[in-house]
Design an enzyme around this catalytic site. Structure first.
Site, PDB file in Angstrom:
ATOM      1  N   ASN A   2       0.836  -1.200   0.000  1.00  0.00           N
ATOM      2  CA  ASN A   2       0.000   0.000   0.000  1.00  0.00           C
ATOM      3  C   ASN A   2       0.867   1.245   0.000  1.00  0.00           C
ATOM      4  OD1 ASN A   2      -0.476   1.931   2.513  1.00  0.00           O
ATOM      5  ND2 ASN A   2       0.162  -0.079   3.331  1.00  0.00           N
ATOM      6  N   PHE A   7      -1.561   8.148   4.365  1.00  0.00           N
ATOM      7  CA  PHE A   7      -2.367   8.733   5.451  1.00  0.00           C
ATOM      8  C   PHE A   7      -3.630   9.427   4.942  1.00  0.00           C
ATOM      9  CE2 PHE A   7       1.428   9.514   8.604  1.00  0.00           C
ATOM     10  CZ  PHE A   7       1.501   8.153   8.835  1.00  0.00           C
ATOM     11  N   SER A  41       5.570   5.104   8.697  1.00  0.00           N
ATOM     12  CA  SER A  41       4.934   4.879   7.401  1.00  0.00           C
ATOM     13  C   SER A  41       5.917   5.271   6.307  1.00  0.00           C
ATOM     14  CB  SER A  41       3.676   5.722   7.253  1.00  0.00           C
ATOM     15  OG  SER A  41       3.289   5.728   5.891  1.00  0.00           O
ATOM     16  N   ASN A  99       5.057   6.017   3.366  1.00  0.00           N
ATOM     17  CA  ASN A  99       4.302   6.686   2.303  1.00  0.00           C
ATOM     18  C   ASN A  99       4.117   8.183   2.495  1.00  0.00           C
ATOM     19  OD1 ASN A  99       3.911   4.193   0.933  1.00  0.00           O
ATOM     20  ND2 ASN A  99       2.384   3.676   2.490  1.00  0.00           N
ATOM     21  N   THR A 100       4.671   8.738   3.568  1.00  0.00           N
ATOM     22  CA  THR A 100       4.714  10.187   3.733  1.00  0.00           C
ATOM     23  C   THR A 100       6.189  10.565   3.651  1.00  0.00           C
ATOM     24  OG1 THR A 100       2.730  10.249   5.115  1.00  0.00           O
ATOM     25  CG2 THR A 100       4.247  12.102   5.337  1.00  0.00           C
ATOM     26  N   LYS A 119       5.673   3.453  17.083  1.00  0.00           N
ATOM     27  CA  LYS A 119       5.648   2.400  16.045  1.00  0.00           C
ATOM     28  C   LYS A 119       6.794   2.596  15.075  1.00  0.00           C
ATOM     29  CE  LYS A 119       2.564   0.087  12.790  1.00  0.00           C
ATOM     30  NZ  LYS A 119       1.156  -0.042  12.402  1.00  0.00           N
ATOM     31  N   ASN A 130       5.957  -1.568  11.308  1.00  0.00           N
ATOM     32  CA  ASN A 130       5.158  -1.112  10.173  1.00  0.00           C
ATOM     33  C   ASN A 130       5.509  -1.959   8.932  1.00  0.00           C
ATOM     34  OD1 ASN A 130       3.579   0.677   8.494  1.00  0.00           O
ATOM     35  ND2 ASN A 130       3.867   2.217  10.098  1.00  0.00           N
TER      36      ASN A 130
HETATM   37  C1  FMN Z   1      -3.735  -0.976   3.631  1.00  0.00           C
HETATM   38  C2  FMN Z   1      -2.873  -0.702   4.823  1.00  0.00           C
HETATM   39  C3  FMN Z   1      -2.931   0.526   5.467  1.00  0.00           C
HETATM   40  C4  FMN Z   1      -2.139   0.780   6.585  1.00  0.00           C
HETATM   41  N1  FMN Z   1      -2.233   1.989   7.216  1.00  0.00           N
HETATM   42  C5  FMN Z   1      -1.519   2.210   8.357  1.00  0.00           C
HETATM   43  C6  FMN Z   1      -1.663   3.422   9.071  1.00  0.00           C
HETATM   44  O1  FMN Z   1      -2.439   4.304   8.713  1.00  0.00           O
HETATM   45  N2  FMN Z   1      -0.910   3.592  10.196  1.00  0.00           N
HETATM   46  C7  FMN Z   1      -0.049   2.626  10.662  1.00  0.00           C
HETATM   47  O2  FMN Z   1       0.589   2.823  11.706  1.00  0.00           O
HETATM   48  N3  FMN Z   1       0.088   1.452  10.002  1.00  0.00           N
HETATM   49  C8  FMN Z   1      -0.625   1.223   8.881  1.00  0.00           C
HETATM   50  N4  FMN Z   1      -0.496   0.027   8.212  1.00  0.00           N
HETATM   51  C9  FMN Z   1       0.481  -0.966   8.725  1.00  0.00           C
HETATM   52  C10 FMN Z   1      -0.165  -2.004   9.630  1.00  0.00           C
HETATM   53  O3  FMN Z   1      -0.700  -1.418  10.790  1.00  0.00           O
HETATM   54  C11 FMN Z   1       0.866  -3.082  10.040  1.00  0.00           C
HETATM   55  O4  FMN Z   1       1.883  -2.466  10.802  1.00  0.00           O
HETATM   56  C12 FMN Z   1       1.519  -3.764   8.842  1.00  0.00           C
HETATM   57  O5  FMN Z   1       0.591  -3.943   7.798  1.00  0.00           O
HETATM   58  C13 FMN Z   1       2.111  -5.129   9.210  1.00  0.00           C
HETATM   59  O6  FMN Z   1       1.116  -5.988   9.712  1.00  0.00           O
HETATM   60  P1  FMN Z   1       0.388  -7.107   8.767  1.00  0.00           P
HETATM   61  O7  FMN Z   1       1.474  -7.871   8.056  1.00  0.00           O
HETATM   62  O8  FMN Z   1      -0.403  -7.948   9.736  1.00  0.00           O
HETATM   63  O9  FMN Z   1      -0.470  -6.346   7.830  1.00  0.00           O
HETATM   64  C14 FMN Z   1      -1.271  -0.241   7.080  1.00  0.00           C
HETATM   65  C15 FMN Z   1      -1.233  -1.483   6.438  1.00  0.00           C
HETATM   66  C16 FMN Z   1      -2.004  -1.719   5.329  1.00  0.00           C
HETATM   67  C17 FMN Z   1      -1.945  -3.076   4.661  1.00  0.00           C
END
Ligand code: FMN
Length: 361
Positions: A109, A113, A171, A173-174, A213, A242
């Protein structure tokens, strides 16, 4: 084929962001049945002044705007985290910006934000009736002139409704956000955020814990720096990790070239190895939430063995469905029963050395 498989096939015909919106709508409407697992006192985890009914939480990014925390808790999660929320609403990056790597059970992704901002989420959080644990994940606007001030604003704005805070500085992405992990910036961020928390705690007569985080793409020196600053401040815990910028070991080479953060099964090894390295550095006292590629009771247990007190899940729920939390919780109970273990905490750190020795490729 089960009802979920049929629904999944239909949902996978939609683009991932439309599917995400549809799943939020389904949770809001009550169409998705509750699947709470039986409460098991062996799974209750007390950390940072909070008592979690079980150690399995929903990670940030699914319920960015705090639309469905109660419905998520009814799926069997022990806690949920809304956000990332930024002071002002922002639309994020151009679409498409979420990609499923089906063969890898992974997601890329680059949302950036996208969220409705503090005000909209605050109104929803104020209206909640749950006594369950809902954390608030805070970040900075892309065009912010003072990023640290955005985090401080998050602490102040949500102090009355957050059961815990997560300062998300990881993140990918910022642009530039991850630079806050560098030692001097992190020092400034933690000082400002924790000073704001302490002031609000004085006013409210209640201390809300703050977690940080971090990314899985850290060098050994980067981990040393983060550890030094974390231990120098009254931070309440870490969330590791993350999404990753790495694309190693992917089968689905068609989508692998998309920019953004990778999550799901391929993140498991790296994020667990970083978790263990961080646990060894910070010592036994600091709470850590392990995130990245948790897809089953076994993988949740490995995170705990590598040093996590709690775990969070996101991407694998896309592939396994809304019953995943309850399935993991049942699996954890069954494991404790089978091995005659009185409490899940007894397993923490039992494989920390093995995981810390994994390479970070
Ligand atoms: C579509 C998507 C959006 C995410 N948005 C955020 C976010 O806004 N803030 C954040 O701290 N992590 C965000 N994450 C990261 C997740 O919270 C997590 O740290 C990461 O995906 C690893 O866990 P997973 O393998 O179980 O997905 C996002 C992940 C995905 C897939």
């Amino acid at each position: 084929m089960s009802l979920f498989d049929l629904a999944k096939n239909a949902i996978f015909l939609l683009d991932p962001e439309t599917a995400h919106g549809a799943s939020i709508a389904a949770l809001k409407s009550g169409l998705i049945p509750s699947c709470t697992a039986m409460a098991d006192p062996r799974l209750r985890v007390d950390v940072a002044g909070l008592s979690f009914p079980n150690p399995v939480g929903l990670a940030a990014g699914y319920d960015k705007n705090a639309e469905v925390p109660e419905a998520i808790l009814r799926l069997g999660f022990g806690f949920t985290e809304v956000g990332t929320l930024t002071p002002k609403p922002q639309s994020g990056n151009p679409k498409p910006r979420i990609f499923r790597l089906v063969e890898d059970e992974a997601v890329i992704n680059r949302l950036g934000f996208n969220n409705e901002g503090h005000e909209a989420a605050l109104a929803r959080l104020k209206a909640l009736e749950t006594s369950g644990i809902v954390g608030v994940n805070i970040g900075a606007n892309k065009d912010s002139e003072d990023r640290i001030a955005d985090y401080v604003a998050g602490i102040r704005r949500f102090y009355g409704v957050a059961r815990y805070f997560t300062a998300n500085i990881s993140s990918p992405n910022t642009p530039g956000l991850r630079d806050l992990q560098a030692r001097d910036s992190l020092k400034a961020l933690l000082s400002a955020v924790l000073a704001a928390r302490d002031e609000e705690a004085q006013k409210a007569g209640r201390k809300v814990p703050v977690f940080l985080k971090i990314a899985p793409d850290l060098t050994e020196e980067g981990m040393d720096d983060i550890t030094a600053e974390v231990l120098a401040h009254p931070l309440d815990g870490l969330i590791v990790s993350n999404t990753t910028l790495s694309r190693n070991g992917l089968r689905d080479t068609r989508q692998a070239g998309e920019a953004g953060g990778l999550s799901g099964k391929p993140l498991f090894r790296r994020s667990t190895a970083v978790l263990a390295r961080i646990r060894k550095r910070v010592g036994p006292q600091l709470p850590i939430i392990g995130v990245g590629g948790v897809s089953s009771a076994d993988t949740a247990l490995e995170k705990i063995r590598a040093g996590a007190d709690l775990v969070q899940v996101y991407s694998c729920m896309v592939y396994k469905g809304p019953g995943l939390a309850a399935e993991i919780v049942r699996g954890l109970s069954a494991c404790l029963q089978r091995d005659g273990i009185a409490h899940i905490g007894a397993l923490r750190d039992s494989a920390v050395d093995r995981w810390a020795a994994e390479t970070l490729d």
